[in-house]
Motif scaffolding. Sequence first.
Motif, PDB file in Angstrom:
ATOM      1  N   PHE A 109      17.871  -7.449 -34.850  1.00 58.66           N
ATOM      2  CA  PHE A 109      18.662  -8.239 -35.807  1.00 58.66           C
ATOM      3  C   PHE A 109      19.985  -7.548 -36.118  1.00 58.66           C
ATOM      4  CE2 PHE A 109      14.891 -10.771 -36.531  1.00 58.66           C
ATOM      5  CZ  PHE A 109      15.409 -12.002 -36.898  1.00 58.66           C
ATOM      6  N   GLU A 110      19.940  -6.239 -36.281  1.00 58.19           N
ATOM      7  CA  GLU A 110      21.170  -5.515 -36.577  1.00 58.19           C
ATOM      8  C   GLU A 110      22.132  -5.548 -35.397  1.00 58.19           C
ATOM      9  OE1 GLU A 110      19.602  -2.347 -39.951  1.00 58.19           O
ATOM     10  OE2 GLU A 110      19.680  -1.709 -37.851  1.00 58.19           O
ATOM     11  N   GLU A 111      21.618  -5.483 -34.187  1.00 57.44           N
ATOM     12  CA  GLU A 111      22.465  -5.587 -33.000  1.00 57.44           C
ATOM     13  C   GLU A 111      23.165  -6.942 -32.930  1.00 57.44           C
ATOM     14  OE1 GLU A 111      19.736  -4.847 -29.837  1.00 57.44           O
ATOM     15  OE2 GLU A 111      19.474  -2.731 -30.357  1.00 57.44           O
ATOM     16  N   GLN A 112      22.531  -7.947 -33.514  1.00 52.73           N
ATOM     17  CA  GLN A 112      23.119  -9.285 -33.532  1.00 52.73           C
ATOM     18  C   GLN A 112      24.062  -9.498 -34.719  1.00 52.73           C
ATOM     19  OE1 GLN A 112      22.793 -11.858 -31.166  1.00 52.73           O
ATOM     20  NE2 GLN A 112      22.013 -10.113 -29.994  1.00 52.73           N
ATOM     21  N   GLY A 113      24.258  -8.442 -35.497  1.00 55.95           N
ATOM     22  CA  GLY A 113      25.225  -8.511 -36.590  1.00 55.95           C
ATOM     23  C   GLY A 113      24.648  -8.886 -37.943  1.00 55.95           C
ATOM     24  N   PHE A 114      23.322  -8.981 -38.040  1.00 54.11           N
ATOM     25  CA  PHE A 114      22.693  -9.330 -39.314  1.00 54.11           C
ATOM     26  C   PHE A 114      22.321  -8.065 -40.092  1.00 54.11           C
ATOM     27  CE2 PHE A 114      21.650 -12.832 -36.414  1.00 54.11           C
ATOM     28  CZ  PHE A 114      22.138 -13.911 -37.137  1.00 54.11           C
TER      29      PHE A 114
END
Length: 267
Positions: A109-114
């Motif tokens: 999720f963090e890699e996707q910007g969230f």
Amino acid sequence: MTDLAILSGAGALPVMLAEAHPEAIHVVFHGVDNAMTAPLAEHRFEKLGTLFEDLKAQGVTRVVLAGAMSRPALDPAQLDPFMMQLAPRLMAAMQGGDDAILRLIIAVFEEQGFSVVGAHELLPQITAEDGVIAGAEPSKAQLADASRAADILLALSPLDVGQGAVVAGGLVLGIETLQGTDALLRFVGDTPAHLRRGQGGVLVKAPKRGQDLRVDMPAIGPETVRNAAAAGLEGIMVSAGKVLVLDRPATLQALEETGLFLMARVL
């Protein structure tokens, strides 16, 4: 438009979050039980790429993962290109414990910007505060049992086994495993009396050492209290600020009805 999405599993926590943040987008997953009400967006674990696209299109920048979710049985025929690319990392994580999978989910999720936020960050009043919350002050013997259970959980943390243990009279009656706290308490309740030195004992709930509290924070609720009482226990000790108390009014009522104590300490 909202920047928050609640990714919902089973249980009361997602509902509590939705009531506190009615503007949030409610996401449920195919094949996962939930108690959420409309409006809902249902997604499949096999199509996380679609989920990310939908969340971004709706302006979501923060997500909270709440509620119980068992390891999904993925259908290879349903995998989207994103999941096909993620599959090697996912398979490697699934060879470990739940923490490995949860760490991967957060990372993805963090890699996707969230930004992944914890339920306790959105509902700060939901965690157990330090001190006796209900019932009588624990005795020295009960505190000793709680300390032993906490030591056991601390020692098992690197093995990613569970978040609960029961000790009575210095004897270890059970340790939480994949089946969960309710199963642990049923097991304890079925322990023959001659092995228990009578009734009594304390359930301790605490996160694993180094656990990311944004996901899978330990929790108790009214059913935990009733199941602990049915198992012959005298009280519950939890890690202060690191364990959720779900449906606090009902939990306090259950504690009053059963006579169990609930105490939080820094463990």
